[in-house]
Design a protein around this motif. Structure first.
Motif, short mmCIF file in Angstrom:
data_model
loop_
_atom_site.label_atom_id
_atom_site.label_comp_id
_atom_site.label_asym_id
_atom_site.label_seq_id
_atom_site.Cartn_x
_atom_site.Cartn_y
_atom_site.Cartn_z
N GLY A 192 17.51 1.46 0.09
CA GLY A 192 17.96 1.40 -1.29
C GLY A 192 18.58 2.70 -1.77
N LEU A 193 19.24 3.43 -0.86
CA LEU A 193 19.80 4.74 -1.22
C LEU A 193 21.01 4.59 -2.14
CD1 LEU A 193 19.40 6.33 2.29
CD2 LEU A 193 18.45 7.29 0.19
N ARG A 194 21.03 5.41 -3.18
CA ARG A 194 22.14 5.40 -4.13
C ARG A 194 22.52 6.83 -4.48
NH1 ARG A 194 21.25 1.93 -9.34
NH2 ARG A 194 23.33 2.83 -9.65
N ALA A 195 23.81 7.07 -4.57
CA ALA A 195 24.31 8.38 -4.99
C ALA A 195 25.02 8.21 -6.32
CB ALA A 195 25.26 8.96 -3.95
N ASP A 196 24.53 8.91 -7.33
CA ASP A 196 25.14 8.87 -8.66
C ASP A 196 25.48 10.31 -9.04
OD1 ASP A 196 25.99 8.33 -11.19
OD2 ASP A 196 24.03 7.73 -11.98
N GLY A 197 26.72 10.69 -8.79
CA GLY A 197 27.10 12.08 -8.99
C GLY A 197 26.38 12.95 -7.99
N ASP A 198 25.64 13.95 -8.48
CA ASP A 198 24.91 14.84 -7.57
C ASP A 198 23.46 14.42 -7.41
OD1 ASP A 198 23.90 15.48 -10.05
OD2 ASP A 198 24.20 17.66 -9.87
N ARG A 199 23.11 13.19 -7.83
CA ARG A 199 21.73 12.72 -7.73
C ARG A 199 21.65 11.57 -6.73
NH1 ARG A 199 16.85 12.60 -10.54
NH2 ARG A 199 15.82 10.58 -10.65
N VAL A 200 20.76 11.71 -5.76
CA VAL A 200 20.55 10.69 -4.73
C VAL A 200 19.13 10.17 -4.86
CG1 VAL A 200 20.42 10.23 -2.25
CG2 VAL A 200 22.21 11.74 -3.15
N THR A 201 18.99 8.84 -4.89
CA THR A 201 17.65 8.24 -4.96
C THR A 201 17.51 7.20 -3.86
OG1 THR A 201 18.42 6.55 -6.53
CG2 THR A 201 17.47 8.57 -7.46
N GLY A 202 16.28 6.96 -3.46
CA GLY A 202 16.00 5.96 -2.43
C GLY A 202 14.53 5.64 -2.38
N PRO A 229 0.80 -1.21 0.00
CA PRO A 229 0.00 0.00 0.00
C PRO A 229 0.83 1.27 0.00
CG PRO A 229 -0.09 -1.09 2.15
CD PRO A 229 0.58 -2.03 1.20
N GLY A 230 2.02 1.20 0.54
CA GLY A 230 2.88 2.38 0.51
C GLY A 230 3.44 2.64 -0.85
N GLY A 231 3.37 1.61 -1.73
CA GLY A 231 3.77 1.80 -3.10
C GLY A 231 5.25 1.79 -3.34
N HIS A 232 6.08 1.82 -2.31
CA HIS A 232 7.52 1.89 -2.51
C HIS A 232 7.86 2.97 -3.52
CE1 HIS A 232 9.16 -1.67 -0.31
NE2 HIS A 232 7.91 -2.00 -0.37
N GLY A 233 7.24 4.14 -3.35
CA GLY A 233 7.61 5.24 -4.21
C GLY A 233 9.07 5.62 -3.99
N ARG A 234 9.65 6.29 -4.98
CA ARG A 234 11.06 6.64 -4.89
C ARG A 234 11.22 8.15 -4.76
NH1 ARG A 234 14.59 2.79 -5.57
NH2 ARG A 234 16.26 4.24 -6.10
N LEU A 235 12.22 8.52 -3.98
CA LEU A 235 12.57 9.93 -3.79
C LEU A 235 13.85 10.21 -4.57
CD1 LEU A 235 11.88 12.52 -2.05
CD2 LEU A 235 13.67 11.72 -0.50
N ALA A 236 13.89 11.35 -5.24
CA ALA A 236 15.07 11.76 -6.00
C ALA A 236 15.47 13.16 -5.56
CB ALA A 236 14.80 11.72 -7.50
#
Length: 339
Positions: A274-284, A247-254
């Motif tokens: 699931g946090l990842r840093a790719d250059g100046d972009r962080v997603t989780g 139900p939380g959908g596992h949405g991603r933050l960028a």
């Protein structure tokens, strides 16, 4: 209890009247191998645009060939338009249009003459109105201007359009399409999607096999996912992602920031995984909302927490989970799902 009269055998049961395709335990095993299709229970609602997905070797094409009576199952049953297949193939196929594994064309004939040949092979087709049907089908797939050109000179996309035109020569209750946008440019893909929507609006059920998950999301109302010959899940497209990812959908933050290490630290403290840093972009991944626990952090609160920690935020946003996310979670396989 006596057996039903012969005339009643194969008649649709009441619940089957709402299903254009229904299989029970459908299985196909080739000699010396594991089942290509293993115990498939599939239900395609009448009036739906039904997407059929699966990785290479998942059994999609084998399933379609059994549904169309091209090969016999090893076990189980299949009903199409309420009738058993392959037993009722002569009654069912005139009501079905199909494009399976690419069109088989006469290269020495023009596109128009190919359609005339296909139409002439249909015993139900009135020869007096053949030219009208052929012209209408060519118009619907955007081939009217190339109708006089030899099929051998057609591009892959044009051949795909011509195969689709052949499936549309007569009004159909069910249209079965195997990779209908294969070889098409982006504009052609949009046109075929629009045509599928138009056909569905007119009451035709469309069963669509595709390796393009975005295509399934855009045009399909329902979908099924196959993996290693088995059905993994099926249902309305809108509900598949929530059913698989929760139900939380596992949405991603960028987040775009010149301080990625600090951003990862702050977001981890607030429960992101699931946090990842790719250059100046962080997603989780945003955390799910537990049934009896506190609500997950609001994106606005996360943004504020980053700013309080001195993280310079240049861009911040959330991404809803996609059918691709659900597909990977279900199958453990990547985006190439043709097969």
């Amino acid at each position: 209890m006596p057996a039903p009269p012969a005339a009643d055998q194969g008649r649709a049961t009441p619940h089957a009247e709402h299903r254009v395709i229904e299989t029970r335990g459908l299985t196909k095993t080739y000699r010396g191998g594991r089942p290509a299709v293993d115990g498939l229970d599939l239900a395609v609602p009448r009036g739906s645009v039904f997407g059929f997905l699966g990785p290479n070797g998942s059994g999609k094409t084998t399933t379609i060939r059994m549904l169309m009576g091209l090969i016999e199952p090893t076990a189980g049953t299949a009903r199409v338009l309420g009738r058993p297949m392959p037993g009722a193939v002569r009654q069912v196929l005139p009501r079905v249009g199909a494009l399976i594994e690419g069109p088989a064309l006469y290269g020495f004939l023009s596109g128009r003459d190919n359609l005339r040949r296909f139409d002439a092979a249909d015993p139900a087709a009135d020869p007096r109105t053949r030219s009208v049907r052929v012209g209408r089908a060519l118009d619907r797939v955007g081939l009217a201007a190339a109708a006089g050109k030899k099929a051998r000179a057609y591009s892959l996309g044009m051949k795909q359009r011509l195969g689709l035109a052949a499936a549309l020569l007569q009004p159909r209750e069910l249209l079965v399409l195997d990779e209908p946008t294969n070889g098409l440019d982006p504009q052609g893909m949009r046109e075929i999607r629009a045509l599928v929507r138009e056909l569905a609006a007119d009451g035709t059920t469309v069963f669509l096999s595709s390796h393009l998950l975005d295509e399934i999301e855009q045009v399909c109302t329902h979908a099924a996912v196959m993996a290693r010959g088995r059905l993994v899940t099926q249902g309305p497209v809108a509900g598949l992602t929530a059913a698989v990812l929760g139900p939380g959908g596992h949405g991603r933050l960028a987040v775009t920031t010149p301080d990625p290490a600090d951003a990862v630290r702050v977001l981890k403290e607030h429960g992101l995984t699931g946090l990842r840093a790719d250059g100046d972009r962080v997603t989780g991944e945003l955390p799910e909302a537990p049934p009896d626990g506190p609500a997950p952090p609001d994106p606005a609160e996360l943004n504020a927490a980053l700013v309080r920690a001195g993280v310079r935020v240049r861009a911040f946003g959330t991404q809803r989970p996609s059918l691709e996310d659900a597909f990977v979670r279900l199958t453990g396989e990547g985006f190439d799902v043709a097969g």
